[in-house]
Design a protein around this motif. Structure first.
Motif, PDB file in Angstrom:
ATOM      1  N   UNK A  93       0.988  -1.100   0.241  1.00  0.00           N
ATOM      2  CA  UNK A  93      -0.186   0.378  -0.239  1.00  0.00           C
ATOM      3  C   UNK A  93       1.294   1.745   0.387  1.00  0.00           C
ATOM      4  N   UNK A  94       0.243   2.136  -0.588  1.00  0.00           N
ATOM      5  CA  UNK A  94       0.420   4.073  -0.288  1.00  0.00           C
ATOM      6  C   UNK A  94       1.466   3.846   0.823  1.00  0.00           C
ATOM      7  N   UNK A  95       2.895   4.437   1.261  1.00  0.00           N
ATOM      8  CA  UNK A  95       3.602   4.311   2.572  1.00  0.00           C
ATOM      9  C   UNK A  95       2.496   5.530   3.006  1.00  0.00           C
ATOM     10  N   UNK A  96       2.259   6.467   2.238  1.00  0.00           N
ATOM     11  CA  UNK A  96       1.453   7.364   2.668  1.00  0.00           C
ATOM     12  C   UNK A  96       0.419   7.707   3.324  1.00  0.00           C
ATOM     13  N   UNK A  97      -0.731   6.652   2.684  1.00  0.00           N
ATOM     14  CA  UNK A  97      -1.548   6.492   2.743  1.00  0.00           C
ATOM     15  C   UNK A  97      -2.151   6.168   4.093  1.00  0.00           C
ATOM     16  N   UNK A  98      -2.928   6.975   5.128  1.00  0.00           N
ATOM     17  CA  UNK A  98      -3.276   7.197   5.615  1.00  0.00           C
ATOM     18  C   UNK A  98      -3.849   5.458   7.029  1.00  0.00           C
ATOM     19  N   UNK A  99      -4.419   4.754   5.576  1.00  0.00           N
ATOM     20  CA  UNK A  99      -5.251   3.715   6.017  1.00  0.00           C
ATOM     21  C   UNK A  99      -4.559   2.296   6.334  1.00  0.00           C
ATOM     22  N   UNK A 100      -3.445   2.967   5.179  1.00  0.00           N
ATOM     23  CA  UNK A 100      -2.416   1.492   4.448  1.00  0.00           C
ATOM     24  C   UNK A 100      -2.418   0.180   5.949  1.00  0.00           C
ATOM     25  N   UNK A 101      -2.238  -0.372   7.024  1.00  0.00           N
ATOM     26  CA  UNK A 101      -1.984  -0.845   7.662  1.00  0.00           C
ATOM     27  C   UNK A 101      -3.422  -1.613   7.926  1.00  0.00           C
ATOM     28  N   UNK A 102      -4.356  -0.931   8.096  1.00  0.00           N
ATOM     29  CA  UNK A 102      -5.794  -1.708   8.345  1.00  0.00           C
ATOM     30  C   UNK A 102      -6.550  -2.066   6.909  1.00  0.00           C
ATOM     31  N   UNK A 103      -6.141  -1.520   5.924  1.00  0.00           N
ATOM     32  CA  UNK A 103      -6.451  -1.699   4.901  1.00  0.00           C
ATOM     33  C   UNK A 103      -6.495  -3.271   4.491  1.00  0.00           C
ATOM     34  N   UNK A 104      -5.326  -3.155   5.130  1.00  0.00           N
ATOM     35  CA  UNK A 104      -4.557  -4.520   4.162  1.00  0.00           C
ATOM     36  C   UNK A 104      -4.991  -5.074   5.176  1.00  0.00           C
ATOM     37  N   UNK A 105      -4.909  -5.338   6.556  1.00  0.00           N
ATOM     38  CA  UNK A 105      -5.401  -6.495   7.140  1.00  0.00           C
ATOM     39  C   UNK A 105      -6.771  -6.371   6.723  1.00  0.00           C
ATOM     40  N   UNK A 106      -7.592  -5.884   6.387  1.00  0.00           N
ATOM     41  CA  UNK A 106      -9.277  -6.512   5.983  1.00  0.00           C
ATOM     42  C   UNK A 106      -8.953  -7.056   4.711  1.00  0.00           C
ATOM     43  N   UNK A 107      -7.805  -7.058   4.075  1.00  0.00           N
ATOM     44  CA  UNK A 107      -7.491  -7.969   2.702  1.00  0.00           C
ATOM     45  C   UNK A 107      -6.741  -8.641   2.911  1.00  0.00           C
ATOM     46  N   UNK A 108      -6.057  -9.430   3.819  1.00  0.00           N
ATOM     47  CA  UNK A 108      -5.608 -10.232   5.051  1.00  0.00           C
ATOM     48  C   UNK A 108      -6.657 -11.215   5.207  1.00  0.00           C
TER      49      UNK A 108
END
Length: 178
Positions: A93-108
């Motif tokens: 995810x974009x390093x600067x995305x505010x939601x990067x970690x949680x977005x990717x956790x949902x996808x995982x």
């Protein structure tokens, strides 16, 4: 078929039967299964619907070994192997995305559930979070098509499980406040 067509107890039992798999057979993961898993990742929720992620599947054993070796070297963990999976999915995810970690956790989680539905084993690998910008690791990620502006916020190691999963006792607490 819609969600209403799936018996509620069956769906809930299915979700509760998902477990991490850390031992894979030598069998491959089909491109059809990977496509279905990637489609499930893309269907995950994302903050404000921005979907600034990318999911990169790698099935070439030598490429996976090279990435493992680079990660192991960056972290001082000689012999690091991600449990020798048949495939990995890098969730970036974009390093600067505010939601990067949680977005990717949902996808995982969607990746986990899709693997379970397909009879595959999966385990979340988080070591790349600490070294995705190490020069040797980044060179491999770039070779795989991961944008330089992306960080890795989870890696799914996927393969055919050595043994069947099933419900396991869970730790933690669940509290209802009325």
């Amino acid at each position: 078929m819609t969600m209403q067509d799936i018996p509620q107890e069956l769906l809930l039992d299915f979700i509760q039967s998902r477990t991490s798999c850390r031992a894979f057979t030598a069998g491959p993961v089909s491109k059809e299964d990977l496509r279905r898993i990637l489609d499930c990742a893309l269907a995950a929720s994302s903050g404000q619907g921005l979907q600034t992620w990318q999911f990169t599947a790698v099935t070439n054993p030598e490429k996976i070994r090279r990435l493992c070796a680079a990660v192991g070297k960056a972290l001082g963990r000689e012999g690091y192997d991600m449990y020798k999976p048949a495939a990995i999915i890098l969730t970036s995810n974009e390093k600067e995305s505010r939601f990067r970690a949680v977005d990717n956790a949902c996808a995982m989680e969607n990746i986990y559930l899709a693997c379970t539905a397909l009879g595959l084993g999966c385990v979340w690998i988080n070591q790349l979070l600490d070294c995705f910008d190490d020069p040797a690791v980044r060179a491999i990620l770039t070779e795989f098509g991961v944008p330089a502006s992306h960080g890795i916020y989870g890696t799914a190691a996927i393969g055919r499980p050595v043994s069947a999963g099933g419900k396991k006792p869970r730790k933690g607490r669940a509290v209802i406040v009325e």
